[in-house]
Scaffold this motif. Sequence first.
Motif, PDB file in Angstrom:
ATOM      1  N   PHE A 117      19.970   2.206 -39.067  1.00  0.00           N
ATOM      2  CA  PHE A 117      18.589   1.838 -39.446  1.00  0.00           C
ATOM      3  C   PHE A 117      18.503   1.141 -40.792  1.00  0.00           C
ATOM      4  CE2 PHE A 117      19.092   6.262 -38.194  1.00  0.00           C
ATOM      5  CZ  PHE A 117      18.625   6.201 -36.890  1.00  0.00           C
ATOM      6  N   HIS A 124      25.200  -4.306 -39.391  1.00  0.00           N
ATOM      7  CA  HIS A 124      24.171  -3.846 -38.449  1.00  0.00           C
ATOM      8  C   HIS A 124      24.463  -4.365 -37.041  1.00  0.00           C
ATOM      9  CE1 HIS A 124      20.335  -4.361 -36.240  1.00  0.00           C
ATOM     10  NE2 HIS A 124      20.221  -3.094 -36.564  1.00  0.00           N
ATOM     11  N   ARG A 128      25.063  -2.147 -33.751  1.00  0.00           N
ATOM     12  CA  ARG A 128      24.097  -2.295 -32.663  1.00  0.00           C
ATOM     13  C   ARG A 128      24.811  -2.588 -31.337  1.00  0.00           C
ATOM     14  NH1 ARG A 128      18.601  -2.450 -32.241  1.00  0.00           N
ATOM     15  NH2 ARG A 128      17.979  -3.673 -30.455  1.00  0.00           N
ATOM     16  N   PHE A 135      24.326   2.876 -24.433  1.00  0.00           N
ATOM     17  CA  PHE A 135      23.031   3.224 -23.841  1.00  0.00           C
ATOM     18  C   PHE A 135      22.529   2.201 -22.820  1.00  0.00           C
ATOM     19  CE2 PHE A 135      22.410   5.637 -27.998  1.00  0.00           C
ATOM     20  CZ  PHE A 135      22.827   6.829 -27.421  1.00  0.00           C
ATOM     21  N   ALA A 274      16.536   9.967 -31.524  1.00  0.00           N
ATOM     22  CA  ALA A 274      16.311  10.212 -30.099  1.00  0.00           C
ATOM     23  C   ALA A 274      15.403  11.406 -29.831  1.00  0.00           C
ATOM     24  CB  ALA A 274      17.664  10.470 -29.423  1.00  0.00           C
ATOM     25  N   LEU A 342       4.586   6.163 -32.797  1.00  0.00           N
ATOM     26  CA  LEU A 342       4.927   5.510 -34.074  1.00  0.00           C
ATOM     27  C   LEU A 342       3.797   4.527 -34.358  1.00  0.00           C
ATOM     28  CD1 LEU A 342       8.699   4.788 -33.494  1.00  0.00           C
ATOM     29  CD2 LEU A 342       7.792   6.167 -35.337  1.00  0.00           C
ATOM     30  N   THR A 345       5.709   0.591 -38.348  1.00  0.00           N
ATOM     31  CA  THR A 345       7.021   0.725 -38.978  1.00  0.00           C
ATOM     32  C   THR A 345       6.990   0.044 -40.344  1.00  0.00           C
ATOM     33  OG1 THR A 345       9.394   0.498 -38.679  1.00  0.00           O
ATOM     34  CG2 THR A 345       8.065  -1.345 -37.907  1.00  0.00           C
ATOM     35  N   ARG A 347       8.760  -2.488 -43.226  1.00  0.00           N
ATOM     36  CA  ARG A 347       9.735  -3.478 -43.679  1.00  0.00           C
ATOM     37  C   ARG A 347       9.430  -3.771 -45.148  1.00  0.00           C
ATOM     38  NH1 ARG A 347      11.552  -2.189 -39.457  1.00  0.00           N
ATOM     39  NH2 ARG A 347      12.218  -3.523 -37.731  1.00  0.00           N
ATOM     40  N   PRO A 402       6.023  -0.291 -27.942  1.00  0.00           N
ATOM     41  CA  PRO A 402       6.339   1.116 -28.250  1.00  0.00           C
ATOM     42  C   PRO A 402       7.762   1.283 -28.764  1.00  0.00           C
ATOM     43  CG  PRO A 402       6.360   0.762 -25.881  1.00  0.00           C
ATOM     44  CD  PRO A 402       5.836  -0.509 -26.499  1.00  0.00           C
ATOM     45  N   PHE A 403       8.644   0.354 -28.392  1.00  0.00           N
ATOM     46  CA  PHE A 403      10.037   0.444 -28.836  1.00  0.00           C
ATOM     47  C   PHE A 403      10.341  -0.620 -29.891  1.00  0.00           C
ATOM     48  CE2 PHE A 403      10.126   2.369 -24.546  1.00  0.00           C
ATOM     49  CZ  PHE A 403      10.619   3.621 -24.892  1.00  0.00           C
ATOM     50  N   GLY A 404       9.298  -1.135 -30.538  1.00  0.00           N
ATOM     51  CA  GLY A 404       9.490  -2.140 -31.569  1.00  0.00           C
ATOM     52  C   GLY A 404       9.822  -3.491 -30.954  1.00  0.00           C
ATOM     53  N   HIS A 408      15.921  -4.781 -34.695  1.00  0.00           N
ATOM     54  CA  HIS A 408      15.957  -3.324 -34.883  1.00  0.00           C
ATOM     55  C   HIS A 408      15.208  -2.580 -33.784  1.00  0.00           C
ATOM     56  CE1 HIS A 408      18.006  -2.995 -38.765  1.00  0.00           C
ATOM     57  NE2 HIS A 408      17.479  -4.179 -39.014  1.00  0.00           N
ATOM     58  N   CYS A 410      14.334  -0.571 -30.323  1.00  0.00           N
ATOM     59  CA  CYS A 410      15.012   0.678 -29.930  1.00  0.00           C
ATOM     60  C   CYS A 410      16.128   0.459 -28.902  1.00  0.00           C
ATOM     61  CB  CYS A 410      13.982   1.633 -29.359  1.00  0.00           C
ATOM     62  SG  CYS A 410      14.714   3.208 -28.921  1.00  0.00           S
ATOM     63  N   PRO A 411      17.376   0.751 -29.268  1.00  0.00           N
ATOM     64  CA  PRO A 411      18.465   0.606 -28.286  1.00  0.00           C
ATOM     65  C   PRO A 411      18.523   1.776 -27.304  1.00  0.00           C
ATOM     66  CG  PRO A 411      19.346   1.340 -30.392  1.00  0.00           C
ATOM     67  CD  PRO A 411      17.875   1.180 -30.587  1.00  0.00           C
TER      68      PRO A 411
HETATM   69  C1  HEM Z   1      10.229   7.468 -26.225  1.00  0.00           C
HETATM   70  C2  HEM Z   1      11.142   7.610 -27.162  1.00  0.00           C
HETATM   71  C3  HEM Z   1      11.423   6.612 -28.250  1.00  0.00           C
HETATM   72  C4  HEM Z   1      10.570   5.790 -28.923  1.00  0.00           C
HETATM   73  C5  HEM Z   1       9.066   5.662 -28.753  1.00  0.00           C
HETATM   74  C6  HEM Z   1      11.379   5.022 -29.856  1.00  0.00           C
HETATM   75  C7  HEM Z   1      10.875   4.049 -30.700  1.00  0.00           C
HETATM   76  C8  HEM Z   1      11.656   3.274 -31.551  1.00  0.00           C
HETATM   77  C9  HEM Z   1      11.155   2.189 -32.365  1.00  0.00           C
HETATM   78  C10 HEM Z   1       9.720   1.710 -32.418  1.00  0.00           C
HETATM   79  C11 HEM Z   1      12.213   1.683 -33.047  1.00  0.00           C
HETATM   80  C12 HEM Z   1      12.194   0.477 -33.999  1.00  0.00           C
HETATM   81  C13 HEM Z   1      11.813   0.900 -35.398  1.00  0.00           C
HETATM   82  C14 HEM Z   1      11.711  -0.275 -36.333  1.00  0.00           C
HETATM   83  O1  HEM Z   1      11.711  -1.428 -35.923  1.00  0.00           O
HETATM   84  O2  HEM Z   1      11.604  -0.006 -37.531  1.00  0.00           O
HETATM   85  C15 HEM Z   1      13.373   2.461 -32.698  1.00  0.00           C
HETATM   86  C16 HEM Z   1      14.642   2.267 -33.227  1.00  0.00           C
HETATM   87  C17 HEM Z   1      15.737   3.004 -32.877  1.00  0.00           C
HETATM   88  N1  HEM Z   1      15.811   3.960 -31.878  1.00  0.00           N
HETATM   89 FE1  HEM Z   1      14.293   4.606 -30.726  1.00  0.00          FE
HETATM   90  N2  HEM Z   1      12.689   5.404 -29.744  1.00  0.00           N
HETATM   91  C18 HEM Z   1      12.760   6.366 -28.758  1.00  0.00           C
HETATM   92  C19 HEM Z   1      13.907   7.000 -28.294  1.00  0.00           C
HETATM   93  C20 HEM Z   1      15.175   6.739 -28.730  1.00  0.00           C
HETATM   94  C21 HEM Z   1      16.381   7.297 -28.169  1.00  0.00           C
HETATM   95  C22 HEM Z   1      16.424   8.237 -26.953  1.00  0.00           C
HETATM   96  C23 HEM Z   1      17.421   6.829 -28.916  1.00  0.00           C
HETATM   97  C24 HEM Z   1      18.909   7.071 -28.781  1.00  0.00           C
HETATM   98  C25 HEM Z   1      19.475   7.625 -27.777  1.00  0.00           C
HETATM   99  C26 HEM Z   1      16.875   5.979 -29.950  1.00  0.00           C
HETATM  100  C27 HEM Z   1      17.612   5.334 -30.921  1.00  0.00           C
HETATM  101  C28 HEM Z   1      17.094   4.416 -31.815  1.00  0.00           C
HETATM  102  C29 HEM Z   1      17.907   3.744 -32.828  1.00  0.00           C
HETATM  103  C30 HEM Z   1      19.397   3.970 -33.092  1.00  0.00           C
HETATM  104  C31 HEM Z   1      17.052   2.861 -33.494  1.00  0.00           C
HETATM  105  C32 HEM Z   1      17.424   1.932 -34.658  1.00  0.00           C
HETATM  106  C33 HEM Z   1      17.885   0.587 -34.131  1.00  0.00           C
HETATM  107  C34 HEM Z   1      18.262  -0.404 -35.220  1.00  0.00           C
HETATM  108  O3  HEM Z   1      17.919  -0.206 -36.397  1.00  0.00           O
HETATM  109  O4  HEM Z   1      18.901  -1.405 -34.863  1.00  0.00           O
HETATM  110  N3  HEM Z   1      15.515   5.939 -29.799  1.00  0.00           N
HETATM  111  N4  HEM Z   1      13.020   3.410 -31.778  1.00  0.00           N
END
Ligand code: HEM
Length: 462
Positions: A117, A124, A128, A135, A274, A342, A345, A347, A402-404, A408, A410-411
């Motif tokens: 992160f 990075h 990644r 995953f 996670a 969330l 986020t 920056r 929801p996953f950005g 960065h 969400c992987p």
């Molecule tokens: C519903 C569940 C989840 C939600 C809503 C979620 C949401 C997010 C979001 C919004 C980000 C981006 C944050 C940013 O841009 O600052 C993120 C990054 C990340 N998430 Fe998830 N996440 C979830 C589940 C998971 C799971 C299950 C894992 C791993 C098994 C995971 C691993 C990561 C990692 C490692 C990053 C950082 C990626 C990077 O910096 O390149 N997340 N997540």
Amino acid sequence: MEFATVFCLIISLFISVPCLLKFLTSAGRRRLPLPPGSMGWPYIGETFQLYSQNPNVFFASKVKKYGSILKTHILGCPCVMISSPEAAKHVLVTRAHLFKPTFPASKERMLGTQAIFFHQGDYHAKLRRMVLRAFMPESIKNIVSDIESIAVGSLESWEGQLVNTFQEMKTYAFNVALLSVLGKDGVLYREELKSCYYILEKGYNSMPINLPGTLFHKSMKARKELAQILGKIISVRREMKNNHTDLLGSFMGDKEGLTDEQIADNVIGVIFAARDTTASVLTWIVKYLAENPSVLQLVAEEQDAIRKEKCGVEKVLTWADTKNMPITSRVIQETLRVASILSFTFREAVEDVEFEGYLIPKGWKVLPLFRNIHHSPDNFPEPEKFDPSRFEVSPKPNTFLPFGNGTHSCPGNELAKLEILVLLHHLTTKYRWSMVGPHSGIQYGPFALPQNGLPIRLSLKK
Ligand code: HEM
């Protein structure tokens, strides 16, 4: 949120003298105007308002007053909030190099400074690639039945009990995270890892004072122990020379080689990312389904149909089954949108950036407001209504985040969806549940949550 908690947040999250200095000295360099907005009280800014109000109200009232780009001051730093889909894309994707991820130093120390992160650039990208390899659908396909066993065991243990949904979902998400990160080693070392992890978590939002007796100190100690357990697992794997397809295998197998410390920081970080995220979403789904019986019935019918097809030998769920759950998948999407766990986020501008005719000074935090984008009637008509059918049509580009988005994003999103689907399959086919006590309120911590973690009583369907 109580005063003490907000105070701790301010101290532990963002207060730093350099941050304040940047704010003061940048004033002299300004040519373009700053975005409109209010900076609140000196130093504390508008942190109280943010953490004491419904975030929908806080953000929506600001956007209404100042427009989709506005300035404020929260958690000890000057910030620019942006709430249009285009602006979010700009910050997270198109000009991502100008906006680096930013976290308080105490959080970096606790999770591990070499975790994914906190980085940009080559390091990075390398991490990644390894995380995505572990995953991606091809890899997690193989663990569907193991996830199913965890889901079945969890639900059986709640049966007939009054349970706190969020707490139970955290245990479930933790066990799935361990499985995906450490494979069978996760099961072997589960209790040891769990007890350290729970101590680490307790101190995560505490005052960053590293003195014996403080929560922070205990957390840092637990973190050290976690790294030691991981070190043990790594050395056993090296001796055995077996190939593993889990995340640890991906980190260890890469030709470029990571140090044990880098691996530990990233394993701890990924489990952290996670767990509470997935558990919060599951908790909201349980609530929304209980409040919307017609949606619950549709989900149960879809899941029953899959269950009935499995009356032969092959009783376990497969990856293909989970890809054949369109109604349940839309419930997940709608929950991710409405709950927006969330809200935003962080920056940080790495240089002075011109944006829509305004200046974002170097060092200022930039907050893409996911919640506003998800709750704007321009993007989602009747945004407060829980209506999974709206996802029968794809949302407009960049409006569902929801996953950005970008480098960065969400992987772990495929794994998150998979473990949610598997648990919902067993929950809706075998059990009924009722919410106990007040449940209309929302707790605003790092993640939005139903009041008191949503206590429920679960019983077997007749
Ligand atoms: C519903 C569940 C989840 C939600 C809503 C979620 C949401 C997010 C979001 C919004 C980000 C981006 C944050 C940013 O841009 O600052 C993120 C990054 C990340 N998430 Fe998830 N996440 C979830 C589940 C998971 C799971 C299950 C894992 C791993 C098994 C995971 C691993 C990561 C990692 C490692 C990053 C950082 C990626 C990077 O910096 O390149 N997340 N997540």
